[in-house]
Design a protein around this motif. Structure first.
Motif, PDB file in Angstrom:
ATOM      1  N   ALA A 114      -0.161   4.993  -0.486  1.00  0.00           N
ATOM      2  CA  ALA A 114      -0.833   5.171   0.805  1.00  0.00           C
ATOM      3  C   ALA A 114       0.061   5.968   1.754  1.00  0.00           C
ATOM      4  O   ALA A 114       1.292   5.830   1.742  1.00  0.00           O
ATOM      5  CB  ALA A 114      -1.164   3.806   1.417  1.00  0.00           C
TER       6      ALA A 114
ATOM      7  N   PRO B  28       0.814  -1.231   0.000  1.00  0.00           N
ATOM      8  CA  PRO B  28       0.000   0.000   0.000  1.00  0.00           C
ATOM      9  C   PRO B  28       0.842   1.274   0.000  1.00  0.00           C
ATOM     10  O   PRO B  28       0.477   2.262  -0.666  1.00  0.00           O
ATOM     11  CB  PRO B  28      -0.805  -0.128   1.305  1.00  0.00           C
ATOM     12  CG  PRO B  28      -0.890  -1.592   1.544  1.00  0.00           C
ATOM     13  CD  PRO B  28       0.434  -2.128   1.097  1.00  0.00           C
TER      14      PRO B  28
ATOM     15  N   PRO C 176      -4.024   0.819   5.812  1.00  0.00           N
ATOM     16  CA  PRO C 176      -4.146  -0.068   4.643  1.00  0.00           C
ATOM     17  C   PRO C 176      -3.133  -1.211   4.657  1.00  0.00           C
ATOM     18  O   PRO C 176      -3.451  -2.338   4.250  1.00  0.00           O
ATOM     19  CB  PRO C 176      -3.894   0.875   3.458  1.00  0.00           C
ATOM     20  CG  PRO C 176      -4.204   2.236   3.969  1.00  0.00           C
ATOM     21  CD  PRO C 176      -3.770   2.211   5.390  1.00  0.00           C
ATOM     22  N   SER C 177      -1.935  -0.938   5.130  1.00  0.00           N
ATOM     23  CA  SER C 177      -0.921  -1.994   5.225  1.00  0.00           C
ATOM     24  C   SER C 177      -1.332  -3.059   6.225  1.00  0.00           C
ATOM     25  O   SER C 177      -1.189  -4.263   5.973  1.00  0.00           O
ATOM     26  CB  SER C 177       0.433  -1.397   5.629  1.00  0.00           C
ATOM     27  OG  SER C 177       0.957  -0.582   4.617  1.00  0.00           O
TER      28      SER C 177
END
Length: 243
Positions: A184, A179, A189-190
């Motif tokens: 990102a 991400p 998100p990771s």
């Protein structure tokens, strides 16, 4: 006649369904361990660094460095471990081969005694041992299976183990970094992608271990999530202490 046909059908059904997974292959364990280790260790590493309130660039570099270092380390470790194990087995096989050449009668008697200990009548055990010992290579294989618990024709490959471990670790470790590489700027998100990957890996492993896919997936999800949460907390604590 009908009984004979029924038995034949049962035997055929048993033959078709009585197959086993490959439990001795040299790729499954390092691949599974590598993928899980890559996901958990790199996710934990990145969340620990992110907890210290560092820049996005620092997190990306940390993730890529963790991927490279971990993949090479896993590959080297697996290669050395499996190669050492294989060399030990080959040394023991050489000892057994030498004994079969120098003392064939003693080895035959040893094999017969082993079958007797398992309940085979002495005359039959002696005859079985005699027939199996006629071919030196077959005799070596039988002695290796019975005395060492190994199959000389199915030894693990160090190269297969190393490549499997390297590729699986790199793939697993890539997920938390991906991400950030795609733009990102936040950590969630990771973490989300890595946790989904952990659940997916656990579910896939269940396909070859015959465990419930949801149980295996949730177990990996819980372990990886706990590791990430702990390292994030430590990173935050250390970041405040250093700052």
């Amino acid at each position: 006649m009908a009984i004979i046909e029924t038995d034949a059908v049962l035997h055929e059904a048993h033959r078709d369904n009585h197959t086993h997974r490959d439990v001795n292959g040299g790729w499954l364990r390092p691949a599974v361990f590598g993928a899980m280790d890559g996901l958990v260790s790199n996710l934990a590493l990145m969340t620990g660094v992110a907890g210290g309130a560092v820049s996005q660039q620092t997190i990306i570099i940390t993730g890529l460095a963790g991927l490279a270092a971990g993949a090479f380390s896993m590959a080297a470790g697996e290669y050395t471990s499996v190669a050492s194990q294989r060399e030990l087995v080959e040394a023991e096989l050489a000892v057994e081969r030498r004994e079969l050449r120098k003392h064939p009668q003693d080895e035959m008697a040893e094999l017969a005694a082993l079958y007797e200990a398992r309940g085979v009548d002495a005359p039959l055990a002696g005859e079985v041992a005699r027939q199996l010992s006629r071919d030196p290579e077959q005799a070596l294989e039988i002695h290796a299976r019975e005395e060492l618990g190994i199959d000389p024709n199915d030894l693990p490959s160090p190269l297969v183990a190393a490549v499997s471990s390297f590729g699986a670790f790199a793939l697993g470790a890539l997920l938390p970094v991906l991400p950030y590489l795609l733009g990102a700027s936040a950590l969630w998100p990771s973490v989300l992608l890595a946790l989904v990957g952990l659940f997916g890996c656990g579910a896939v492993v269940a396909r070859v271990t015959a465990r419930s896919w949801w149980f295996s997936g949730l177990r990996q999800l819980a372990l990886g999530g706990a590791a990430a949460a702990l390292t994030y907390g430590l990173g935050t604590l250390f970041g405040v202490a250093v700052g």
